[in-house]
Design a protein around this motif. Structure first.
Motif, PDB file in Angstrom:
ATOM      1  N   GLN A  84       0.701  -1.391   0.038  1.00 27.16           N
ATOM      2  CA  GLN A  84      -0.020   0.098   0.024  1.00 27.16           C
ATOM      3  C   GLN A  84       0.893   1.380  -0.061  1.00 27.16           C
ATOM      4  O   GLN A  84       0.402   2.184  -0.777  1.00 27.16           O
ATOM      5  N   SER A  85       2.087   1.352   0.748  1.00 29.14           N
ATOM      6  CA  SER A  85       2.871   2.392   0.799  1.00 29.14           C
ATOM      7  C   SER A  85       3.260   2.693  -0.574  1.00 29.14           C
ATOM      8  O   SER A  85       3.608   3.903  -1.211  1.00 29.14           O
ATOM      9  N   ILE A  86       3.651   1.764  -1.319  1.00 25.62           N
ATOM     10  CA  ILE A  86       4.084   1.870  -2.752  1.00 25.62           C
ATOM     11  C   ILE A  86       2.812   2.501  -3.633  1.00 25.62           C
ATOM     12  O   ILE A  86       3.119   3.344  -4.371  1.00 25.62           O
ATOM     13  N   LYS A  87       1.664   1.921  -3.484  1.00 25.79           N
ATOM     14  CA  LYS A  87       0.620   2.590  -4.313  1.00 25.79           C
ATOM     15  C   LYS A  87       0.365   4.050  -3.810  1.00 25.79           C
ATOM     16  O   LYS A  87       0.334   4.689  -4.734  1.00 25.79           O
ATOM     17  N   LYS A  88       0.396   4.053  -2.533  1.00 28.11           N
ATOM     18  CA  LYS A  88       0.334   5.700  -1.912  1.00 28.11           C
ATOM     19  C   LYS A  88       1.357   6.645  -2.693  1.00 28.11           C
ATOM     20  O   LYS A  88       1.040   7.780  -3.009  1.00 28.11           O
ATOM     21  N   TYR A  89       2.910   6.245  -2.482  1.00 30.25           N
ATOM     22  CA  TYR A  89       3.834   6.986  -2.942  1.00 30.25           C
ATOM     23  C   TYR A  89       3.621   7.532  -4.578  1.00 30.25           C
ATOM     24  O   TYR A  89       3.659   8.678  -4.882  1.00 30.25           O
TER      25      TYR A  89
END
Length: 144
Positions: free
Chosen positions: A50-55
């Motif tokens: 999810q952190s990669i998607k958010k980024y």
């Protein structure tokens, strides 16, 4: 409020490449914080993705390094898990009264085998009964 699309959508090709490139951060993070990888991998992998998607979805995150975003997201997931466990332990804590004694019963971790716990509680009760009888005999003998 804006819908959080990064929670439901799949990784794009670019995000998949980034996820593969920085996959080592999860293991580095677990080793740095002395977390058991068998227990924590499943807890941390979803926030990692999810952190990669958010980024890539939110432009204001682009000013930071992706490693920073991943690391801070893993920090948040770890703290949330500890908070969750603390709430569980608070509900399990109890006090038991055996005869005239009040005992604090430590919280039972969810992983503990309940059958073993029940057996150990029975053994503890038996030991306390024997101790209280022996103590009573000792007290009576010393008064005479």
């Amino acid at each position: 409020m804006r819908e959080k699309t990064y929670l439901t959508r799949k990784l794009s090709q670019r995000e998949q490449l980034v996820a593969e490139k920085y996959y080592y951060i999860i293991f580095y993070y677990m080793r740095y914080h002395h977390l058991n990888s068998d227990e924590w991998y499943d807890i941390l992998i979803i926030p990692y993705i999810q952190s990669i998607k958010k980024y890539y979805e939110f432009d204001h995150l682009q000013q930071y390094s992706i490693k920073t975003i991943i690391y801070r997201t893993l920090d948040s997931a770890r703290c949330n898990q500890y908070r969750k466990l603390k709430r569980i332990y608070k509900r399990i804590i109890s006090y038991d009264k055996i005869e005239n004694y009040l005992f604090y019963v430590a919280p039972i971790a969810p992983q503990i085998n309940l059958e073993k716990e029940a057996c150990s509680n029975l053994m503890l009760h038996e030991i306390l009964n024997n101790l209280s009888r022996d103590c009573f005999k000792f007290c009576v003998n010393t008064k005479n």
